[in-house]
Design a protein around this motif. Structure first.
Motif, short mmCIF file in Angstrom:
data_model
loop_
_atom_site.label_atom_id
_atom_site.label_comp_id
_atom_site.label_asym_id
_atom_site.label_seq_id
_atom_site.Cartn_x
_atom_site.Cartn_y
_atom_site.Cartn_z
N PRO A 33 53.36 32.62 45.76
CA PRO A 33 53.82 33.47 44.81
C PRO A 33 54.42 34.83 45.31
O PRO A 33 53.88 35.45 46.22
CB PRO A 33 52.31 33.86 44.06
N ASN A 34 55.60 34.95 44.80
CA ASN A 34 56.40 36.02 45.27
C ASN A 34 56.61 36.18 46.95
O ASN A 34 57.05 37.48 47.47
CB ASN A 34 55.48 37.40 44.87
N THR B 181 60.17 32.04 48.89
CA THR B 181 60.08 31.37 47.16
C THR B 181 61.17 32.01 46.44
O THR B 181 61.97 31.43 45.40
CB THR B 181 58.83 31.94 46.71
N GLU C 231 49.49 27.09 39.08
CA GLU C 231 50.35 28.49 38.75
C GLU C 231 51.89 28.07 37.88
O GLU C 231 52.42 27.14 38.17
CB GLU C 231 50.71 29.05 39.99
N GLU C 232 52.06 29.03 36.96
CA GLU C 232 53.46 28.91 36.50
C GLU C 232 54.08 30.38 36.60
O GLU C 232 53.22 31.38 36.29
CB GLU C 232 53.43 28.56 34.95
N LYS C 233 55.16 30.72 37.12
CA LYS C 233 55.73 31.84 37.30
C LYS C 233 57.38 31.60 37.13
O LYS C 233 57.84 30.74 37.40
CB LYS C 233 55.44 32.24 39.02
N VAL C 234 57.77 32.80 36.70
CA VAL C 234 59.21 32.89 36.33
C VAL C 234 59.93 33.78 37.30
O VAL C 234 59.56 35.08 37.40
CB VAL C 234 59.42 33.10 34.84
N TYR C 235 61.03 33.60 37.79
CA TYR C 235 61.91 34.39 38.74
C TYR C 235 63.13 34.39 38.18
O TYR C 235 63.95 33.29 38.01
CB TYR C 235 62.13 33.78 40.05
N LYS D 77 61.86 28.99 36.14
CA LYS D 77 60.59 28.64 36.29
C LYS D 77 60.01 27.68 37.49
O LYS D 77 60.55 26.64 37.77
CB LYS D 77 59.92 28.14 34.83
#
Length: 289
Positions: free
Chosen positions: A142-143, A147, A168-172, A176
């Motif tokens: 993450p971050n 990535t 994990e679910e993350k949006v950049y 996603k």
């Protein structure tokens, strides 16, 4: 548009007991297909039991497969016999796994790519991989800088990645990334086995994460009956600790054992890390000997 469901299975690591539990749970929801993200083998006992399930799934259901870094380890070792693995805490698990694979397994691993592109008429396309799109052992934390850069250059709006053993679910920047968790050696949730159901509609893809209880002690018993405890020594103890607690110390313990060896002997050359440094590492981390 009817909801289209894909059961996403990642990082099995020879944990056939957890795999059976996840598949059983997923089938009750009538998925349209299964997506396997690699790392089918190593760490846990009896890899042949896991591969038997994988082949049965390929026969009986619509499945997509890619390979992970653990399959790459096995393939590379076969091509480079001068690479020395021994029955020890450092490489015993790898050697045990390698010796329990069949010609069919090696051919299957060879046939797989490390990434894939999913497209289906009426649904948004996405990409999937084990580590990253270019390296099976790359970690998309993450971050993490890598990535962020990968997501920035992604040509679709969704990337599904394994290798990390958490969900994990993350949006950049509107794109996603989804990590489905680990079936085999999962982190967090007290070690419950994990997988993800991906729901597709005209709006896109949404993740539903699951953490399931399973018979961990059945698997732990297999460490003894298979002979894996004797062949991988401290590594088995570290893995069992993760299975029971969801707390992972694998990389930290490896790093510490190498540090202790270098401090005492002036150098360290994997896999030649004397067992006394592994035992000291177990004590420092509070992992039962």
């Amino acid at each position: 548009m009817i909801d289209y469901k894909i059961a996403v299975i990642g990082d099995i690591h020879s944990n056939y007991v957890g795999l059976e539990r996840c598949i059983e749970h997923a089938l009750k929801q009538n998925p349209d297909e299964f997506l396997f993200l690699g790392d089918y083998i190593s760490d846990c006992p009896y890899p042949q039991k896991t591969m038997k399930i994988v082949y049965e799934m390929d026969r009986d259901y619509k499945c997509r497969f890619i390979r992970g870094n653990r399959e790459d380890y096995m393939l590379n070792h076969r091509k480079n016999p001068e690479e020395r693995w021994t029955y020890s805490s450092a490489s015993g698990n790898l050697l045990y796994t390698y010796e329990n694979l069949t010609e069919r397994d090696f051919q299957f691993f060879e046939s797989l790519a490390i990434n894939g592109y999913y497209e289906r008429e009426g649904y948004q396309p996405f990409r999937y991989c084990h580590g990253s799109l270019v390296r099976s052992n790359e970690i998309l934390e993450p971050n993490g800088e890598n990535t962020i850069q990968i997501m920035k250059g992604l040509d679709v709006n969704l990337l599904i990645s394994g290798h990390v053993h958490f969900q994990e679910e993350k949006v950049y920047d509107g794109k996603k990334i989804l990590h489905p968790g680990s079936v085999g050696v999962p982190w967090y949730f007290d070690g419950r086995t994990q997988y993800m159901m991906l729901h597709g509609s005209k709006r896109g893809w949404e993740a539903e994460f699951f953490q399931l209880d399973y018979d961990v002690e059945k698997l732990v018993k297999d460490f003894e009956t298979s002979g894996l405890n004797e062949k991988s020594l401290a590594w088995s103890k570290i893995t069992i600790h993760t299975l029971r607690t969801g707390i992972d110390h694998n990389l930290a313990c490896l790093t510490r054992a190498k540090e202790l060896c270098k401090e005492a002997e002036g150098s360290v050359n994997w896999p030649d890390i004397p067992e006394k440094y592994w035992q000291q590492t177990l004590r420092e981390f509070g992992i039962a000997d």
